[in-house]
Design an enzyme around this catalytic site. Sequence first.
Site, PDB file in Angstrom:
ATOM      1  N   HIS A  30      10.527 -38.906  -5.078  1.00 23.06           N
ATOM      2  CA  HIS A  30       9.351 -39.324  -4.303  1.00 23.06           C
ATOM      3  C   HIS A  30       8.475 -38.095  -4.066  1.00 23.06           C
ATOM      4  O   HIS A  30       8.968 -36.998  -3.858  1.00 23.06           O
ATOM      5  CB  HIS A  30       9.784 -39.920  -2.952  1.00 23.06           C
ATOM      6  CG  HIS A  30       8.721 -40.731  -2.296  1.00 23.06           C
ATOM      7  ND1 HIS A  30       7.710 -40.166  -1.567  1.00 23.06           N
ATOM      8  CD2 HIS A  30       8.491 -42.062  -2.317  1.00 23.06           C
ATOM      9  CE1 HIS A  30       6.909 -41.124  -1.128  1.00 23.06           C
ATOM     10  NE2 HIS A  30       7.351 -42.283  -1.569  1.00 23.06           N
ATOM     11  N   ASP A  45      12.161 -48.390  -4.003  1.00 26.73           N
ATOM     12  CA  ASP A  45      12.236 -49.340  -5.128  1.00 26.73           C
ATOM     13  C   ASP A  45      13.624 -49.457  -5.722  1.00 26.73           C
ATOM     14  O   ASP A  45      13.868 -50.330  -6.553  1.00 26.73           O
ATOM     15  CB  ASP A  45      11.251 -48.895  -6.225  1.00 26.73           C
ATOM     16  CG  ASP A  45       9.820 -49.063  -5.752  1.00 26.73           C
ATOM     17  OD1 ASP A  45       9.092 -48.054  -5.708  1.00 26.73           O
ATOM     18  OD2 ASP A  45       9.461 -50.190  -5.387  1.00 26.73           O
TER      19      ASP A  45
HETATM   20  C1  SDX Z   1       6.629 -45.621  -4.766  1.00 27.91           C
HETATM   21  O1  SDX Z   1       3.445 -42.287  -2.820  1.00 27.91           O
HETATM   22  C2  SDX Z   1       4.168 -43.294  -2.160  1.00 27.91           C
HETATM   23  O2  SDX Z   1       4.293 -43.290  -0.968  1.00 27.91           O
HETATM   24  C3  SDX Z   1       4.764 -44.332  -3.130  1.00 27.91           C
HETATM   25  C4  SDX Z   1       5.639 -45.403  -2.481  1.00 27.91           C
HETATM   26  C5  SDX Z   1       4.839 -46.282  -1.540  1.00 27.91           C
HETATM   27  O3  SDX Z   1       5.465 -46.907  -0.684  1.00 27.91           O
HETATM   28  O4  SDX Z   1       3.583 -46.421  -1.783  1.00 27.91           O
HETATM   29  O5  SDX Z   1       6.710 -44.783  -1.801  1.00 27.91           O
HETATM   30  C6  SDX Z   1       6.214 -46.332  -3.544  1.00 27.91           C
HETATM   31  O6  SDX Z   1       5.830 -45.488  -5.660  1.00 27.91           O
HETATM   32  C7  SDX Z   1       7.992 -44.991  -4.832  1.00 27.91           C
HETATM   33  C8  SDX Z   1       8.217 -44.198  -6.142  1.00 27.91           C
HETATM   34  C9  SDX Z   1       8.578 -45.197  -7.252  1.00 27.91           C
HETATM   35  N1  SDX Z   1       8.614 -44.523  -8.535  1.00 27.91           N
HETATM   36  C10 SDX Z   1       9.770 -44.288  -9.193  1.00 27.91           C
HETATM   37  O7  SDX Z   1      10.874 -44.538  -8.736  1.00 27.91           O
HETATM   38  C11 SDX Z   1       9.590 -43.713 -10.596  1.00 27.91           C
HETATM   39  C12 SDX Z   1      10.574 -42.552 -10.804  1.00 27.91           C
HETATM   40  N2  SDX Z   1      10.169 -41.441  -9.931  1.00 27.91           N
HETATM   41  C13 SDX Z   1       9.314 -40.419 -10.570  1.00 27.91           C
HETATM   42  O8  SDX Z   1       8.414 -40.897 -11.502  1.00 27.91           O
HETATM   43  C14 SDX Z   1       8.768 -39.432  -9.540  1.00 27.91           C
HETATM   44  O9  SDX Z   1       9.820 -39.054  -8.743  1.00 27.91           O
HETATM   45  C15 SDX Z   1       7.602 -39.839  -8.662  1.00 27.91           C
HETATM   46  C16 SDX Z   1       6.459 -40.359  -9.437  1.00 27.91           C
HETATM   47  C17 SDX Z   1       8.031 -40.857  -7.662  1.00 27.91           C
HETATM   48  C18 SDX Z   1       7.150 -38.581  -7.898  1.00 27.91           C
HETATM   49  O10 SDX Z   1       6.609 -37.734  -8.820  1.00 27.91           O
HETATM   50  P1  SDX Z   1       6.104 -36.267  -8.393  1.00 27.91           P
HETATM   51  O11 SDX Z   1       6.041 -36.104  -6.939  1.00 27.91           O
HETATM   52  O12 SDX Z   1       4.882 -35.983  -9.197  1.00 27.91           O
HETATM   53  O13 SDX Z   1       7.291 -35.383  -8.818  1.00 27.91           O
HETATM   54  P2  SDX Z   1       7.347 -34.645 -10.183  1.00 27.91           P
HETATM   55  O14 SDX Z   1       7.055 -35.611 -11.281  1.00 27.91           O
HETATM   56  O15 SDX Z   1       6.529 -33.409 -10.072  1.00 27.91           O
HETATM   57  O16 SDX Z   1       8.902 -34.277 -10.256  1.00 27.91           O
HETATM   58  C19 SDX Z   1       9.365 -33.040  -9.744  1.00 27.91           C
HETATM   59  C20 SDX Z   1      10.536 -32.699 -10.654  1.00 27.91           C
HETATM   60  C21 SDX Z   1      10.128 -32.705 -12.134  1.00 27.91           C
HETATM   61  O17 SDX Z   1      10.972 -31.801 -12.797  1.00 27.91           O
HETATM   62  P3  SDX Z   1      10.349 -30.297 -13.079  1.00 27.91           P
HETATM   63  O18 SDX Z   1       9.073 -30.519 -13.882  1.00 27.91           O
HETATM   64  O19 SDX Z   1      10.103 -29.685 -11.717  1.00 27.91           O
HETATM   65  O20 SDX Z   1      11.434 -29.603 -13.886  1.00 27.91           O
HETATM   66  O21 SDX Z   1      11.548 -33.705 -10.515  1.00 27.91           O
HETATM   67  C22 SDX Z   1      11.724 -34.376 -11.761  1.00 27.91           C
HETATM   68  C23 SDX Z   1      10.502 -34.095 -12.604  1.00 27.91           C
HETATM   69  O22 SDX Z   1      10.818 -34.123 -13.979  1.00 27.91           O
HETATM   70  N3  SDX Z   1      11.827 -35.793 -11.439  1.00 27.91           N
HETATM   71  C24 SDX Z   1      12.677 -36.642 -12.019  1.00 27.91           C
HETATM   72  C25 SDX Z   1      12.456 -37.879 -11.383  1.00 27.91           C
HETATM   73  N4  SDX Z   1      11.496 -37.751 -10.467  1.00 27.91           N
HETATM   74  C26 SDX Z   1      11.094 -36.461 -10.510  1.00 27.91           C
HETATM   75  N5  SDX Z   1      13.582 -36.466 -12.997  1.00 27.91           N
HETATM   76  C27 SDX Z   1      14.292 -37.580 -13.343  1.00 27.91           C
HETATM   77  N6  SDX Z   1      14.155 -38.796 -12.785  1.00 27.91           N
HETATM   78  C28 SDX Z   1      13.249 -38.984 -11.796  1.00 27.91           C
HETATM   79  N7  SDX Z   1      13.087 -40.175 -11.246  1.00 27.91           N
END
Ligand code: SDX
Length: 429
Positions: A313, A370
């Site tokens: 998140h 989710d």
């Molecule tokens: C919702 O914003 C809100 O409040 C949203 C929400 C709401 O109520 O409106 O809470 C609802 O959207 C919840 C999130 C649902 N999405 C998912 O579950 C999809 C999977 N999660 C990821 O796509 C991700 O964690 C996000 C999109 C939720 C957050 O992305 P960020 O903040 O941009 O984080 P990031 O992509 O910069 O990740 C940081 C690191 C990265 O690695 P590095 O580049 O630092 O090496 O963490 C890794 C990412 O690769 N990472 C993951 C991951 N999520 C982040 N690696 C594997 N699996 C994951 N799910």
Amino acid sequence: MAQETLTLRNNSTGKEVEFSLLKGTVGTPVVDVSTLHKQMGLFTYDPGFMSTASCKSAITYIDGEQGILLYRGYPIDQLAEKCSFLEVAYLLMNGELGNKEEQAVFEHEIGQHAMLHEAMRSFIDGFHYDAHPMAMMVGIVGSLSAFYHSELNMDDAEHRRISAMRMLAKMPVIAAACYRHSIGYPYVYPRSDLSYCENFLNMMFSLPSQKYIEKDNYIDPVAVKALNLLFILHADHEQNASTSTVRLASSTGANPYACIAAGIAALWGPAHGGANEAVLSMLAEIGTVDRIPEYIEKAKDKNDPFRLMGFGHRVYKNFDPRATIIRKACYEVLESTSAKDPLFDLALALEDYALKDEYFVEKKLYPNVDFYSGIIYKALNIPVDMFTVMFTIARTAGWVSHWLEMMAEPGQRIGRPRQVYTGKDVRDV
Ligand code: SDX
């Protein structure tokens, strides 16, 4: 107390300028950089808005480190325990919980606005039976702006209030109509003798051949309780991507129904509200507990686009408080429906494995809202492609609350960010 400031010094020009530090009731202070370009000829650069506060708001507060979520100051677990979704919707829209009479008037008006214009049927019927319901929601909600030409003077607070009530009232009716269209069943009209969640279940699942059966036989109170809970937990979440989309679209003065349709489009993405549907697809793909390590490695592999859906998140670097509540509700729903869902056991095993994995621990990737919601929706016989539609129904309360808050603010300006230009310098044809 003297205004706290932050001094920015441009080391290449030696120019120094003081900027005010603003503090909210609680939370991270902000630097007011609104005059940065004027005073220093600079823009800030913050792709994804990792460190940007886009507005002031009194609706929802999140503390990502502590895993705190407050709606108008009330902790989410207390609201989930003690309120109905429409009581929470009233709170988000009006700033306080309604008293008995205020709530009764509010819910009566929601009932009054629930009917859809009959001409919308042909619009809904125009979609192919296998259209994704989120595609239908974007189109149908956007089309409300073609059906409602009255009460659209956005300078009139009463017009704004009526538009917000219409959207909250009609969203579950449109959602259920999308589902009925997809299975070729006749639409079911909303009923004034049913609550918001009872109505939704009735519009989704009642069969015309079925004579009216006492609520407690036909509309399962366990399902009603679970829906109220899930709608409360999904109702609002500060300046998330879809709410920010609604705010940006609304800053141009666009039709409110069209602005909410833009929010629905943004919510659909698998990185946002589309994740609940993606979690179920991911669990189905993993299939069995023994394949979890293989998928955890895929999620960690930078060359593999696979991510663990339902994990991570932007704000929560601790447990999403909503996930904790939903996880508990999962047990209750599965117990009461005796739906032994192997996907739930797989989800628990996946969560356990990920929370012990160094990568997920180091990056503070916890289950989010989710991760478990889809398990409950599945137990309630909601089809997977309707999961984000469920999120849409709930988040409408948050979207319209932010819209009302923003539109009531004097001196609203159009949202218009700048950029770092990386294209060609001027050249002759
Ligand atoms: C919702 O914003 C809100 O409040 C949203 C929400 C709401 O109520 O409106 O809470 C609802 O959207 C919840 C999130 C649902 N999405 C998912 O579950 C999809 C999977 N999660 C990821 O796509 C991700 O964690 C996000 C999109 C939720 C957050 O992305 P960020 O903040 O941009 O984080 P990031 O992509 O910069 O990740 C940081 C690191 C990265 O690695 P590095 O580049 O630092 O090496 O963490 C890794 C990412 O690769 N990472 C993951 C991951 N999520 C982040 N690696 C594997 N699996 C994951 N799910």
